[in-house]
Motif scaffolding. Structure first.
Motif, mmCIF file in Angstrom:
data_model
loop_
_atom_site.group_PDB
_atom_site.id
_atom_site.type_symbol
_atom_site.label_atom_id
_atom_site.label_comp_id
_atom_site.label_asym_id
_atom_site.label_seq_id
_atom_site.Cartn_x
_atom_site.Cartn_y
_atom_site.Cartn_z
ATOM 1 N N ARG A 1 0.814 -1.222 0.000
ATOM 2 C CA ARG A 1 0.000 0.000 0.000
ATOM 3 C C ARG A 1 0.844 1.267 0.000
ATOM 4 O O ARG A 1 0.453 2.280 -0.594
ATOM 5 C CB ARG A 1 -0.935 -0.009 1.216
ATOM 6 C CG ARG A 1 -1.920 1.164 1.231
ATOM 7 C CD ARG A 1 -2.927 1.029 2.347
ATOM 8 N NE ARG A 1 -3.843 2.168 2.367
ATOM 9 C CZ ARG A 1 -4.975 2.253 1.668
ATOM 10 N NH1 ARG A 1 -5.323 1.260 0.870
ATOM 11 N NH2 ARG A 1 -5.747 3.322 1.760
ATOM 12 N N TYR A 2 2.026 1.219 0.624
ATOM 13 C CA TYR A 2 2.754 2.468 0.839
ATOM 14 C C TYR A 2 4.140 2.510 0.195
ATOM 15 O O TYR A 2 4.875 3.474 0.399
ATOM 16 C CB TYR A 2 2.892 2.719 2.352
ATOM 17 C CG TYR A 2 1.554 2.760 3.066
ATOM 18 C CD1 TYR A 2 0.664 3.812 2.861
ATOM 19 C CD2 TYR A 2 1.173 1.720 3.919
ATOM 20 C CE1 TYR A 2 -0.575 3.845 3.492
ATOM 21 C CE2 TYR A 2 -0.058 1.748 4.557
ATOM 22 C CZ TYR A 2 -0.924 2.799 4.342
ATOM 23 O OH TYR A 2 -2.148 2.826 4.964
ATOM 24 N N ILE A 3 4.502 1.517 -0.619
ATOM 25 C CA ILE A 3 5.851 1.458 -1.160
ATOM 26 C C ILE A 3 6.208 2.648 -2.036
ATOM 27 O O ILE A 3 7.376 3.026 -2.165
ATOM 28 C CB ILE A 3 6.070 0.134 -1.937
ATOM 29 C CG1 ILE A 3 7.552 -0.077 -2.262
ATOM 30 C CG2 ILE A 3 5.217 0.105 -3.205
ATOM 31 C CD1 ILE A 3 8.434 -0.177 -1.075
ATOM 32 N N GLN A 4 5.206 3.280 -2.623
ATOM 33 C CA GLN A 4 5.494 4.402 -3.522
ATOM 34 C C GLN A 4 5.604 5.744 -2.789
ATOM 35 O O GLN A 4 5.894 6.768 -3.436
ATOM 36 C CB GLN A 4 4.435 4.480 -4.623
ATOM 37 C CG GLN A 4 4.511 3.306 -5.597
ATOM 38 C CD GLN A 4 3.515 3.393 -6.733
ATOM 39 O OE1 GLN A 4 2.346 3.723 -6.523
ATOM 40 N NE2 GLN A 4 3.967 3.125 -7.942
ATOM 41 N N ARG A 5 5.404 5.718 -1.458
ATOM 42 C CA ARG A 5 5.631 6.939 -0.682
ATOM 43 C C ARG A 5 7.127 7.123 -0.473
ATOM 44 O O ARG A 5 7.881 6.162 -0.290
ATOM 45 C CB ARG A 5 4.900 6.869 0.661
ATOM 46 C CG ARG A 5 3.386 6.799 0.542
ATOM 47 C CD ARG A 5 2.785 8.009 -0.175
ATOM 48 N NE ARG A 5 3.012 9.239 0.528
ATOM 49 C CZ ARG A 5 2.081 9.887 1.245
ATOM 50 N NH1 ARG A 5 0.844 9.402 1.318
ATOM 51 N NH2 ARG A 5 2.375 11.010 1.845
ATOM 52 N N LYS A 6 7.570 8.351 -0.483
ATOM 53 C CA LYS A 6 8.993 8.683 -0.527
ATOM 54 C C LYS A 6 9.816 8.033 0.593
ATOM 55 O O LYS A 6 10.890 7.476 0.350
ATOM 56 C CB LYS A 6 9.163 10.206 -0.474
ATOM 57 C CG LYS A 6 10.611 10.680 -0.524
ATOM 58 C CD LYS A 6 10.665 12.202 -0.549
ATOM 59 C CE LYS A 6 12.108 12.706 -0.630
ATOM 60 N NZ LYS A 6 12.874 12.389 0.571
ATOM 61 N N ASP A 7 9.345 8.095 1.818
ATOM 62 C CA ASP A 7 10.142 7.629 2.954
ATOM 63 C C ASP A 7 9.756 6.248 3.442
ATOM 64 O O ASP A 7 10.181 5.823 4.522
ATOM 65 C CB ASP A 7 10.027 8.633 4.111
ATOM 66 C CG ASP A 7 10.611 9.993 3.743
ATOM 67 O OD1 ASP A 7 11.698 9.992 3.150
ATOM 68 O OD2 ASP A 7 9.978 11.014 4.046
ATOM 69 N N PHE A 8 8.955 5.549 2.656
ATOM 70 C CA PHE A 8 8.565 4.193 3.040
ATOM 71 C C PHE A 8 9.397 3.206 2.229
ATOM 72 O O PHE A 8 9.399 3.241 1.000
ATOM 73 C CB PHE A 8 7.077 3.946 2.778
ATOM 74 C CG PHE A 8 6.555 2.690 3.419
ATOM 75 C CD1 PHE A 8 5.862 2.751 4.617
ATOM 76 C CD2 PHE A 8 6.769 1.440 2.841
ATOM 77 C CE1 PHE A 8 5.395 1.595 5.227
ATOM 78 C CE2 PHE A 8 6.309 0.284 3.443
ATOM 79 C CZ PHE A 8 5.621 0.358 4.637
#
Length: 748
Positions: free
Chosen positions: A166-173
């Motif tokens: 769900r969050y892999i494309q967020r910068k700091d994840f």
């Protein structure tokens, strides 16, 4: 176990990048086993092939940025060279995937491995196909697992995969492990997920439980009937805290019931809803720091004004330190004269803490455990804590799991064993991070935990649930009161498992006895033997032990005798005299009677009693070092329990089962036998209630006992009859000998 393909990967590194001085890659041991050394070498090799000049073991932002800018993604069309591909193939093998023949070709086998890796990471939907995207490459070059290992939870793994996807494309994840275990990285990823769902932008969301996160959660209560991503996050947090719920997007009545149980466990309002206090307790060790605790601890003396402040603020239990070896640093850290009386006067209760240093792993050893236990017990006795108080021994640093295994568990085992040798006058608790508390308690070395949850960044708190036996939960430091009543404390939530003590022995009127100095052993033995021989005691040839053997046994248990005498504010010569005298008179007839007791209760003569003449069924006998019967043991200990001098259950001295249970303890457990002697003296002084012939009460044994009182209490131990006075007169010089050497040591 050797893996042939990992071995080939190690050989590839050694052959291709053998110039360690230039690249910082040491020659790898070619053993077919992966590890951080191998992954560091592969990381440096990858950086070198990308043209990065400053090589590092760390796959950091620079490496990730260069990968993104140069290639975007890695597949058969973008991979820059055969060497580069062989590094990727080697890393796949080190992760347990089929990397092909390490031949520099992004083959169908490599593609299948990458597809499987992406799926295991949980990013296969976001990044379909057989390409390696930069964050997946970063995840490939570490020791994280993406399949369950070491009995990992499939449910936890599904949460880890969901977070990644769900969050892999967020910068700091970044890709987190999918191994089925909660951890520091997983805890941070949960906070990032919360922040992303609250609408925080990249660069603002930071994985910290700050004011923005706290404010946002207060408006995201979830309850029965709710559904969606917030319920998924809430159930994920429940699962990661080892609560028996499913990872789900629906808030059911069954979930509400489990939430109530969790809330009750942590002493927060049990309403069955995912409200802010519950979110906080699930996401960070200290939870909602605005909670008002009933317990506190501190390094400041509790004066009447400060006691009034604590009382007015709702505090009931105060943790104070037993000892401070420094005479200049933190002058009020150790309990001060008169302080416990003040605590009692204002209706507060106190639980003792023992910590001198305990702030790094090199403090902990088996020898240190012995020293700390003795010091803590003796200081507790001096300050006036009654038997049964629980002393919290500290682990006041971020103890990683390996430290707990190698150093801290042996230390606490040593503390427990030494406390047992003292006769278990005090219970043992542990102060420290969650993991240390849980592991020490699981081993049986402590029975309650004082959890340092305020240190939320400790690796021993992150990813670990609250210990089941928690007594106090330390959540925030605060200052309360004003003027003379101003005091800084650590605010603690109390579970009710430990309520401390509210009544204490008064300060000793004279110096308490301390441990025997072995330098005096020869002189003590000579005097004792000469005196006993001068009075013809014990006499006869039917005795089991020599005078020397009896004295050696007594002195071998000096720590237990010392602790018991200190606890009950009596001279240890009183215990030594009675125990030694009885031990000297232990005869073969006593052994025969002991065998008869075993026969009566089990129907079988024990092996050590077979062949003895005259063994007949006997209900009870005077047995063990101090020749104590099951009946008198029960009566004396019952007397102390009722007087508040001893923890325990009142037993029936007329019941066969109770007498047999206690007889076995005094027969087989030397420490228990010897530490019962003070209770026999107290019972005798109280008038021997329950005995066939009760006597007039006299003053209980004390440090300032007169010669007349000493004689009288010795006369009453252990029997009645016309010879008791004569025997007591014979024991008085023996008492004087023991007291002579005890006095020399305590006044040194």
């Amino acid at each position: 176990m050797t893996d042939e393909m990992v071995l080939r990967a190690q050989r590839f590194i050694n052959t291709t990048y053998g110039n360690g001085a230039t690249l910082g890659i040491p020659k790898l041991e070619e053993n077919g086993r992966t590890g951080w050394t191998v992954m560091y070498a592969l990381t440096r090799a990858l950086q070198y092939e990308m043209g990065i000049s400053a090589l590092s073991n760390n796959f950091g932002p620079g490496t990730l940025s260069a990968l993104q800018e140069k290639y975007g993604k890695l597949d058969e069309t973008t991979i820059p060279s055969a060497k580069f591909c062989r590094i990727i193939q080697s890393a796949l093998y080190c992760k347990g995937y089929d990397g092909g023949d390490i031949d520099g070709i992004y083959s169908s086998r490599v593609k299948a491995a990458v597809t499987k890796l992406n799926s295991d990471m949980g990013i296969g939907v976001t990044y379909p196909g057989s390409a390696l995207w930069p964050k997946a490459v970063k995840g490939l070059f570490n020791m994280d697992a993406y399949v369950t290992v070491n009995d990992g939870s499939a449910t936890v793994r599904s949460i880890q995969q969901w977070l990644n996807g769900r969050y892999i494309q967020r910068k700091d994840f970044y890709v987190i492990p999918c191994d089925g275990h909660h951890s520091r990285d997983v805890a941070r990823s949960m906070l990032l997920a919360i922040q992303y769902e609250l609408g925080m932008a990249d660069g603002v969301a930071n994985g910290a439980f700050g004011p923005g996160t706290r404010a946002g959660l207060k408006s995201h209560t979830v309850s029965t009937g709710a559904s969606g991503v917030w319920v998924q996050l809430f159930t994920a947090a429940m699962v990661l805290n080892k609560r028996p719920v499913s990872f789900s997007s629906s808030f059911t009545s069954a979930l509400a019931s489990e939430v109530s149980a969790f809330q009750s466990f942590l002493r927060i309002a049990a309403n069955g809803r995912g409200d802010y206090p519950t979110w906080a307790s699930l996401l960070v060790s200290y939870g909602d720091q605005t909670r008002q605790g009933e317990s506190c601890d501190g390094i400041t003396k509790i004066t009447p004004a400060r006691a009034q402040t604590l009382k007015a603020a709702g505090y009931k239990y105060v943790g104070r330190y037993l000892y401070n070896p420094s005479t200049t640093s933190l002058p009020e850290k150790e309990i001060q004269p008169g302080e416990l009386a003040t605590i009692k006067e204002y209706g507060l209760r106190c639980f003792p803490i023992y910590q001198t240093w305990a702030r790094s792993v090199d403090y902990y050893s088996v020898a240190q455990g012995v020293t700390d236990c003795l010091t803590a017990a003796f200081k507790a006795e001096e300050h006036g804590f009654k038997p049964g108080a629980r002393i919290y021994f500290a682990v006041d640093y971020d103890a990683v799991d390996e430290d707990v295994t190698a150093y801290i568990l042996p230390y606490f085992r040593s503390v427990k064993e030494q406390m047992d040798r003292l006769g278990s006058p005090y219970k043992i608790g542990v102060y420290g991070p969650r993991n240390a508390c849980s592991r020490i308690s699981e081993k049986g070395y402590a029975d309650a935990s004082f959890v340092s949850d305020m240190s939320s960044g400790f690796s021993g708190n992150l990813g670990y649930p609250m210990p089941e036996n928690w007594a106090f939960d330390q959540i925030v430091t605060k200052t309360i009161g004003s003027g003379d009543g101003l005091i800084e404390i650590d605010n603690n939530i109390a579970s009710g498992r430990d309520t401390g003590q509210g009544d204490f022995y008064p300060p000793p009127s004279q110096k308490l006895d301390t441990g025997f100095d072995v330098d005096f052993w020869s002189a003590l033995l000579k005097e004792v033997e000469e005196y006993m021989q001068s009075i013809g005691r014990p006499g006869g040839t039917e005795r089991l032990y020599t005078l020397r053997e009896c004295l050696e046994t007594i002195m071998a248990h000096d720590a237990a005798i010392t602790s018991a005498s200190r606890s009950h504010r009596m001279r240890k010569a009183l215990v030594q005299t009675s125990a030694f005298w009885e031990s000297c008179h232990y005869s073969y007839q006593d052994v025969t009677e002991d065998a008869g007791v075993v026969l009566h209760h089990t129907g079988v003569i024990p092996d050590w009693g077979k062949g003895l003449p005259g063994v007949t069924r006997t209900v009870d006998s005077s047995t063990g070092i101090a020749r104590i019967s099951g009946r008198t043991c029960i009566l004396s200990r019952n007397n102390s329990i009722r007087a508040g001098l001893l923890d325990g259950k009142v037993l029936d001295s007329a019941a066969d089962s109770d007498r047999w249970a206690m007889w076995q303890k005094v027969n087989q457990d030397k420490v228990f036998n010897l530490t019962t002697v003070p209770h026999l003296h107290i019972w005798a002084a109280d008038g021997k209630k329950g005995d066939v012939e009760e006597e007039a009460p006299i003053r209980r044994p004390s440090l300032d006992y007169t010669e007349t009182e000493t004689f009288e209490v010795l006369r009453r131990y252990p029997a009645r009859g016309t010879e008791t006075e004569a025997h007591a007169r014979e024991r008085m010089p023996l008492y004087a000998i023991f007291e002579k050497y005890n006095r020399i040591v305590r006044e040194a």
